[in-house]
Write a protein that holds these residues in place. Sequence first.
Motif, PDB file in Angstrom:
ATOM      1  N   ARG A  59      28.505  76.810 -35.200  1.00 48.94           N
ATOM      2  CA  ARG A  59      28.014  77.149 -36.528  1.00 48.94           C
ATOM      3  C   ARG A  59      28.789  76.349 -37.577  1.00 48.94           C
ATOM      4  NH1 ARG A  59      24.862  81.175 -38.096  1.00 48.94           N
ATOM      5  NH2 ARG A  59      25.123  82.694 -36.450  1.00 48.94           N
ATOM      6  N   THR A  60      28.079  75.818 -38.550  1.00 47.79           N
ATOM      7  CA  THR A  60      28.730  75.146 -39.673  1.00 47.79           C
ATOM      8  C   THR A  60      28.203  75.833 -40.920  1.00 47.79           C
ATOM      9  OG1 THR A  60      26.919  73.565 -39.808  1.00 47.79           O
ATOM     10  CG2 THR A  60      28.817  72.913 -38.468  1.00 47.79           C
ATOM     11  N   GLY A  61      28.677  75.436 -42.106  1.00 52.70           N
ATOM     12  CA  GLY A  61      28.264  76.059 -43.365  1.00 52.70           C
ATOM     13  C   GLY A  61      26.944  76.813 -43.299  1.00 52.70           C
ATOM     14  N   ASN A  62      25.845  76.088 -43.506  1.00 52.10           N
ATOM     15  CA  ASN A  62      24.561  76.786 -43.489  1.00 52.10           C
ATOM     16  C   ASN A  62      23.694  76.313 -42.322  1.00 52.10           C
ATOM     17  OD1 ASN A  62      24.092  74.243 -44.425  1.00 52.10           O
ATOM     18  ND2 ASN A  62      22.482  74.854 -45.862  1.00 52.10           N
ATOM     19  N   GLY A  63      24.343  75.861 -41.261  1.00 49.20           N
ATOM     20  CA  GLY A  63      23.551  75.418 -40.115  1.00 49.20           C
ATOM     21  C   GLY A  63      24.385  75.411 -38.860  1.00 49.20           C
ATOM     22  N   PHE A  64      24.131  74.442 -37.999  1.00 44.68           N
ATOM     23  CA  PHE A  64      24.933  74.335 -36.779  1.00 44.68           C
ATOM     24  C   PHE A  64      24.896  72.893 -36.304  1.00 44.68           C
ATOM     25  CE2 PHE A  64      20.586  75.395 -35.533  1.00 44.68           C
ATOM     26  CZ  PHE A  64      20.325  74.548 -34.460  1.00 44.68           C
ATOM     27  N   GLN A  65      25.866  72.574 -35.442  1.00 47.93           N
ATOM     28  CA  GLN A  65      25.908  71.248 -34.842  1.00 47.93           C
ATOM     29  C   GLN A  65      25.815  71.404 -33.339  1.00 47.93           C
ATOM     30  OE1 GLN A  65      29.663  69.756 -36.263  1.00 47.93           O
ATOM     31  NE2 GLN A  65      28.642  68.483 -37.810  1.00 47.93           N
ATOM     32  N   VAL A  66      25.238  70.412 -32.684  1.00 39.47           N
ATOM     33  CA  VAL A  66      25.126  70.503 -31.224  1.00 39.47           C
ATOM     34  C   VAL A  66      25.905  69.370 -30.577  1.00 39.47           C
ATOM     35  CG1 VAL A  66      22.933  71.709 -31.083  1.00 39.47           C
ATOM     36  CG2 VAL A  66      22.934  69.230 -31.379  1.00 39.47           C
ATOM     37  N   SER A  67      26.421  69.655 -29.384  1.00 33.71           N
ATOM     38  CA  SER A  67      27.062  68.593 -28.611  1.00 33.71           C
ATOM     39  C   SER A  67      26.821  68.865 -27.133  1.00 33.71           C
ATOM     40  CB  SER A  67      28.561  68.548 -28.911  1.00 33.71           C
ATOM     41  OG  SER A  67      29.127  69.802 -28.616  1.00 33.71           O
ATOM     42  N   ALA A  68      26.882  67.807 -26.354  1.00 26.07           N
ATOM     43  CA  ALA A  68      26.739  67.971 -24.905  1.00 26.07           C
ATOM     44  C   ALA A  68      27.935  68.765 -24.418  1.00 26.07           C
ATOM     45  CB  ALA A  68      26.679  66.611 -24.231  1.00 26.07           C
ATOM     46  N   ALA A  69      27.711  69.684 -23.509  1.00 30.09           N
ATOM     47  CA  ALA A  69      28.809  70.487 -22.993  1.00 30.09           C
ATOM     48  C   ALA A  69      29.829  69.560 -22.344  1.00 30.09           C
ATOM     49  CB  ALA A  69      28.290  71.506 -21.998  1.00 30.09           C
ATOM     50  N   ALA A  70      31.098  69.736 -22.730  1.00 29.01           N
ATOM     51  CA  ALA A  70      32.133  68.840 -22.203  1.00 29.01           C
ATOM     52  C   ALA A  70      32.505  69.251 -20.791  1.00 29.01           C
ATOM     53  CB  ALA A  70      33.367  68.914 -23.100  1.00 29.01           C
ATOM     54  N   GLU A  71      32.592  68.300 -19.905  1.00 28.31           N
ATOM     55  CA  GLU A  71      33.106  68.622 -18.572  1.00 28.31           C
ATOM     56  C   GLU A  71      33.693  67.361 -17.964  1.00 28.31           C
ATOM     57  OE1 GLU A  71      30.234  69.775 -15.686  1.00 28.31           O
ATOM     58  OE2 GLU A  71      29.064  67.954 -15.914  1.00 28.31           O
ATOM     59  N   THR A  72      34.773  67.583 -17.198  1.00 26.52           N
ATOM     60  CA  THR A  72      35.354  66.457 -16.488  1.00 26.52           C
ATOM     61  C   THR A  72      34.901  66.541 -15.034  1.00 26.52           C
ATOM     62  OG1 THR A  72      37.291  67.811 -16.757  1.00 26.52           O
ATOM     63  CG2 THR A  72      37.422  65.557 -17.596  1.00 26.52           C
ATOM     64  N   VAL A  73      34.531  65.405 -14.510  1.00 29.71           N
ATOM     65  CA  VAL A  73      34.056  65.358 -13.135  1.00 29.71           C
ATOM     66  C   VAL A  73      34.958  64.405 -12.385  1.00 29.71           C
ATOM     67  CG1 VAL A  73      32.101  64.759 -11.686  1.00 29.71           C
ATOM     68  CG2 VAL A  73      31.703  65.757 -13.929  1.00 29.71           C
ATOM     69  N   SER A  74      35.524  64.881 -11.263  1.00 28.04           N
ATOM     70  CA  SER A  74      36.403  63.969 -10.527  1.00 28.04           C
ATOM     71  C   SER A  74      35.668  63.360  -9.343  1.00 28.04           C
ATOM     72  CB  SER A  74      37.654  64.684 -10.018  1.00 28.04           C
ATOM     73  OG  SER A  74      37.585  66.042 -10.247  1.00 28.04           O
ATOM     74  N   PRO A  75      36.108  62.172  -8.957  1.00 25.82           N
ATOM     75  CA  PRO A  75      35.524  61.544  -7.768  1.00 25.82           C
ATOM     76  C   PRO A  75      35.665  62.489  -6.575  1.00 25.82           C
ATOM     77  CG  PRO A  75      36.974  60.004  -8.901  1.00 25.82           C
ATOM     78  CD  PRO A  75      37.174  61.340  -9.549  1.00 25.82           C
ATOM     79  N   THR A  76      34.602  62.679  -5.858  1.00 21.14           N
ATOM     80  CA  THR A  76      34.599  63.652  -4.759  1.00 21.14           C
ATOM     81  C   THR A  76      33.968  63.042  -3.521  1.00 21.14           C
ATOM     82  OG1 THR A  76      34.398  65.461  -6.347  1.00 21.14           O
ATOM     83  CG2 THR A  76      33.792  65.963  -4.084  1.00 21.14           C
ATOM     84  N   ALA A  77      34.604  63.308  -2.382  1.00 23.30           N
ATOM     85  CA  ALA A  77      34.002  62.884  -1.117  1.00 23.30           C
ATOM     86  C   ALA A  77      33.289  64.072  -0.499  1.00 23.30           C
ATOM     87  CB  ALA A  77      35.083  62.382  -0.170  1.00 23.30           C
ATOM     88  N   PHE A  78      32.025  63.861  -0.154  1.00 24.00           N
ATOM     89  CA  PHE A  78      31.293  64.863   0.620  1.00 24.00           C
ATOM     90  C   PHE A  78      31.594  64.553   2.084  1.00 24.00           C
ATOM     91  CE2 PHE A  78      27.572  65.951  -2.505  1.00 24.00           C
ATOM     92  CZ  PHE A  78      28.499  66.490  -3.386  1.00 24.00           C
ATOM     93  N   PHE A  79      32.523  65.315   2.645  1.00 22.21           N
ATOM     94  CA  PHE A  79      33.029  65.002   3.972  1.00 22.21           C
ATOM     95  C   PHE A  79      32.332  65.883   5.005  1.00 22.21           C
ATOM     96  CE2 PHE A  79      36.029  65.014   7.495  1.00 22.21           C
ATOM     97  CZ  PHE A  79      36.403  63.677   7.551  1.00 22.21           C
ATOM     98  N   GLY A  80      31.591  65.261   5.881  1.00 21.60           N
ATOM     99  CA  GLY A  80      30.917  66.040   6.914  1.00 21.60           C
ATOM    100  C   GLY A  80      29.518  66.467   6.533  1.00 21.60           C
ATOM    101  N   ILE A  81      28.927  65.760   5.601  1.00 21.96           N
ATOM    102  CA  ILE A  81      27.547  66.090   5.221  1.00 21.96           C
ATOM    103  C   ILE A  81      26.607  65.646   6.350  1.00 21.96           C
ATOM    104  CG2 ILE A  81      27.333  63.943   3.868  1.00 21.96           C
ATOM    105  CD1 ILE A  81      25.405  65.396   2.001  1.00 21.96           C
ATOM    106  N   ARG A  82      25.666  66.519   6.686  1.00 23.75           N
ATOM    107  CA  ARG A  82      24.750  66.238   7.785  1.00 23.75           C
ATOM    108  C   ARG A  82      23.568  65.406   7.298  1.00 23.75           C
ATOM    109  NH1 ARG A  82      26.654  68.195  12.605  1.00 23.75           N
ATOM    110  NH2 ARG A  82      28.556  69.327  12.080  1.00 23.75           N
ATOM    111  N   PRO A  83      22.917  64.686   8.216  1.00 24.88           N
ATOM    112  CA  PRO A  83      21.787  63.828   7.822  1.00 24.88           C
ATOM    113  C   PRO A  83      20.710  64.561   7.046  1.00 24.88           C
ATOM    114  CG  PRO A  83      22.486  63.293  10.037  1.00 24.88           C
ATOM    115  CD  PRO A  83      23.297  64.491   9.632  1.00 24.88           C
TER     116      PRO A  83
END
Lengths: 287, 382
Positions: free
Chosen positions: B103-127
């Motif tokens: 919320r700002t004065g008489n309105g609002f501002q939007v932003s993309a939700a902040a998130e950090t994503v780390s490099p991840t290995a999917f280990f053992g994923i099946r075909p």
Amino acid sequence: MATTLEKIKEGLDRSQPWMPNLFRVERIRKETYDTFTFDLETSDGAGCAFQPGQFNMLYIYGVGEVPISISGDPKNSRTLVHTIRAVGTVTKNMRQLKRGDLVGVRGPFGRPWPVEDAKGHDVIIVAGGIGLAPLRPVIYHLLAHREQYGKIILHYGARTPDDILFRQELETWRARFDFDVQVTVDRSTGSWQGNVGVVTLLIPKATFDPLQTIAMVCGPEIMMRFTVLELLKRDLTEENIFLSGERNMKCGIGHCGHCQFGHLFVCNDGPVFRYSDTADLFKKREI
Amino acid sequence: MNNSAKNDYPPGLIRADDLEHLLKALGAGGFRIQAPVIRDQSIVIDEIKSAGELPAGWTDEQNRGHYRIKRRSDNAYFGYVVGPYSWKKFLFPPSTAILEAKRTGNGFQVSAAAETVSPTAFFGIRPCDLRALQILDRVLIGSEYRDPIYQKRREQILIVAVNCTEPGGNCFCTSMESGPGAAEGYDIVLTEMIDAGQHNFLAQAGTERGNLILQQVPSEKATSDALKSAAEAVQMAARKISKKIDTADIKEMLYANAEHPRWEDVAKQCLSCANCTLVCPTCFCANIDDYTDLTGETATRVRRWDSCFTLDHSYIHGGSIRSSVRARYRQWLTHKLAAWHDQFGSSGCVGCGRCITWCPSGIDITEEVAAIRSGTVKAKAI
């Protein structure tokens, strides 16, 4: 189908589809006891181009987002006009908005009415209830390019005289010699002197060239089903009938799965469908 | 995300005792490792640091509405198939903020939700699950609009696939052409081999970055015998699979049978509980909810998994389009196996069998398809 129902490619950033653009309410007016219209503009006046039949996802702060078709004049891309029936949490909150309040807009989405295909044809528009709102941009367009079209007919059905949308405009259009406007109500009240009965009763009386006529239909699903039957009786072809579908929509971008209509996503593949492409689906219950 | 397989990397043989080195190399490469682990009597996916956390020596027994883990007679690291979790939860989380408004004065501002994503290995994923990721790629980042949440996470994933050498009771990947061997889309693929006291992995890189990881792991050149026995193990697995779906003209067949009486039958057994959609590795339906904090100063839009088995899913003003269970089951199955072809150019099913295992009333999708195809209407005991 691609040639006639092409979407315009602007508005939303395709890689940030959850991010709304912010518009200010410039004007809000009551249409009927449960319906209102607001005009939205951006602070820089840029607005947003759209085609008749497209819709936007409108967000109000902290309450939610709903799909609403655009009811304004496509020539005026500076102002987005939406006509809304206050029936749910979000739309009831929208009715409380005032001039200057902010609304998030994602869109425009969806395939438009085939105003290009309709050139050189007679056009019959059949609307039921709030279904007149997404058809009003078509009417503006046809009247602005009147010489490009043959006969133009509007059949509009409302539940009662109090439910008639855009009444003043309808009266103005009705006074024209080049626009055949017929309005009917399901139930008459008070001093109503006009037609009484469902909108499909008007179709047998209309005069148009059935082989050269494009029909554009929007209203409750049951109303559209019977309208199609009447139009087919008048020898319109299935290819020349266009309907606007309605399903639950949460995203507008084909990702949330809610608006599926058989194999189609109403948000992306519709909301305007050619009847010949979807006749099988319209005939199935609970599809 | 350039996972296109190149098979010009030399395959190597890694001793099972050296699997730890592969995990270390992934860790040194900056990857967090998500892999199968045992939690609450089932094999799920969670973060691990060492090979000792893998469910070595365990298997799973799967049937209609039935899942149990059991001890194996050997120490196989991957002697089980897929559990109730699928990898979509990392890329398309069950609940994620997609937008924040302040919320700002008489309105609002939007932003993309902040998130950090780390490099991840999917280990053992099946075909089958790897195929599911390729399907989700088409749904969420393969068309005009791209989901930035999925995209950002997907770009951080390294894939260590494991070929299946021992299918489960509900597997039908061979029908969906998604297994038991991984064809593409991996950085590394492993085939586990236990034979005559030898416990090895055949390791094959599919990408350069996979190759660089494998180079840090002690291995020997795979002999042609080793290659042959790995290939045979996968072929053997294919032969052991007993469930199947006849996919010939399945789209047309299901479209033509929208009014088949079988839908009514299955609706009597279906609890409309949504389990099948939640365990499905490709189901993507989601709702968006709005929350404000107590002060009303910030509002968050949260995307949450939804299911076509709920009444709300098809709700529009006036009621739900699919008010009967019959229509909802028909929607799910027809979408998965038929409409998906029209929408995304492939089936939405990978034959993992989760929907059969986790259905509390034991509905079997392969049996439903067969019944509809054969036209027979069989009364079923509940």
